[in-house]
Design an enzyme around this catalytic site. Sequence first.
Site, mmCIF file in Angstrom:
data_model
loop_
_atom_site.group_PDB
_atom_site.id
_atom_site.type_symbol
_atom_site.label_atom_id
_atom_site.label_comp_id
_atom_site.label_asym_id
_atom_site.label_seq_id
_atom_site.Cartn_x
_atom_site.Cartn_y
_atom_site.Cartn_z
ATOM 1 N N LYS A 234 1.001 76.922 67.163
ATOM 2 C CA LYS A 234 1.655 76.104 68.194
ATOM 3 C C LYS A 234 3.092 76.587 68.402
ATOM 4 C CE LYS A 234 -1.554 72.520 66.954
ATOM 5 N NZ LYS A 234 -1.896 71.116 66.868
ATOM 6 N N GLU B 55 -12.583 69.809 68.336
ATOM 7 C CA GLU B 55 -11.395 69.201 67.744
ATOM 8 C C GLU B 55 -11.243 67.773 68.266
ATOM 9 O OE1 GLU B 55 -8.348 72.433 66.544
ATOM 10 O OE2 GLU B 55 -8.063 72.012 68.652
ATOM 11 N N ASN C 148 -3.645 78.174 64.421
ATOM 12 C CA ASN C 148 -2.920 77.909 65.667
ATOM 13 C C ASN C 148 -1.505 77.462 65.294
ATOM 14 O OD1 ASN C 148 -1.988 76.989 68.106
ATOM 15 N ND2 ASN C 148 -3.437 75.289 68.291
ATOM 16 N N GLY D 54 -3.394 66.826 63.990
ATOM 17 C CA GLY D 54 -2.020 66.563 63.545
ATOM 18 C C GLY D 54 -1.812 65.160 63.012
ATOM 19 N N HIS E 171 -7.132 73.659 74.747
ATOM 20 C CA HIS E 171 -6.663 72.853 73.614
ATOM 21 C C HIS E 171 -6.256 71.463 74.116
ATOM 22 C CE1 HIS E 171 -4.243 71.401 70.297
ATOM 23 N NE2 HIS E 171 -4.898 72.275 69.545
ATOM 24 N N GLU F 243 -3.822 69.639 73.475
ATOM 25 C CA GLU F 243 -2.405 69.510 73.850
ATOM 26 C C GLU F 243 -2.163 70.081 75.247
ATOM 27 O OE1 GLU F 243 -0.827 71.329 70.314
ATOM 28 O OE2 GLU F 243 -1.528 69.595 69.184
ATOM 29 N N SER G 92 -6.694 68.508 61.402
ATOM 30 C CA SER G 92 -6.231 68.226 60.039
ATOM 31 C C SER G 92 -7.049 68.927 58.949
ATOM 32 C CB SER G 92 -6.171 66.716 59.793
ATOM 33 O OG SER G 92 -5.263 66.119 60.695
HETATM 34 P P1 PGA Z 1 -3.975 70.350 62.937
HETATM 35 O O1 PGA Z 1 -4.132 71.028 64.370
HETATM 36 O O2 PGA Z 1 -4.709 71.210 61.941
HETATM 37 O O3 PGA Z 1 -2.485 70.333 62.675
HETATM 38 O O4 PGA Z 1 -4.555 68.984 63.036
HETATM 39 C C1 PGA Z 1 -5.344 71.615 64.781
HETATM 40 C C2 PGA Z 1 -5.244 72.144 66.186
HETATM 41 O O5 PGA Z 1 -4.538 71.537 66.996
HETATM 42 O O6 PGA Z 1 -5.839 73.188 66.515
#
Ligand code: PGA
Length: 251
Positions: free
Chosen positions: A10, A166, A8, A172, A94, A96, A213
């Site tokens: 983003k 997640e 992803n 992140g 997601h 976010e 992560s």
């Molecule tokens: P990350 O993000 O690997 O940077 O923690 C995962 C995601 O948001 O799908």
Amino acid sequence: MKKIIAGNWKMNLLPDESLLLVNNLIKGISSESCRIVIAPPFLYLPQLKELLKDQSQISLAAQNCHHKKSGAYTGEVSPQMLRATGVEYVILGHSERRSLFSETDQWIAEKVKMALQAGLEVIFCCGETLKDRETNRHFSTVKSQIEWGLSSLSAIQMQRVCIAYEPVWAIGTGKTASPEQANEMHEFIRSLFVLEPYSVKVAEQIPILYGGSVKPANATELLAQPEIDGALVGGASLNAKDFLQIVRAAG
Ligand code: PGA
């Protein structure tokens, strides 16, 4: 089941950088045994589709879509538009999108239905906040997100859905759920699909990915867990070397 490693991106990378990354992925893959999915920003999808036309191993995903086919929805992209561009997957729900763009469970459920109707496969995200986990509400939060988002789907429709667990506190942040914590939640998620209108067979066939992560240093251990069928990778998917190491960790 074939593992799925999805990246992803983003809102990252300029056009040249996106081409360089995909070219490096193409150069770096051998005949991997997992499915590789990349989710670049909308703008790059047509050009990357062209670049990937001879590549059966790498599929394209969008990071979101609208829940209507077409209409007066300024700034939005419909699942039908994505499908017609050759996109195969869409990431929905997601954290976010839920927290920064106020997407509700109901809205996400409508997106899931329309995306499936358009012929896309859905990567449905769920996961608890740190507060949920600290107050022992992580299972009920995830259960409720899944019930809202997926419970109206038939067993046949569920064949085109993967679930990405997640935990919000791991996205992140550099903090990862321990392999045991992730495996336990995946087992719980799978158990939600054992009963009518689904079945043990349906439950066993749902790919459940872990995200939060994931990086080369922890991928092998996470992907070795019996209930973890792949990974949804954010930050580490922006670097071809790291992403390919995760792909290889999937065996
Ligand atoms: P990350 O993000 O690997 O940077 O923690 C995962 C995601 O948001 O799908």
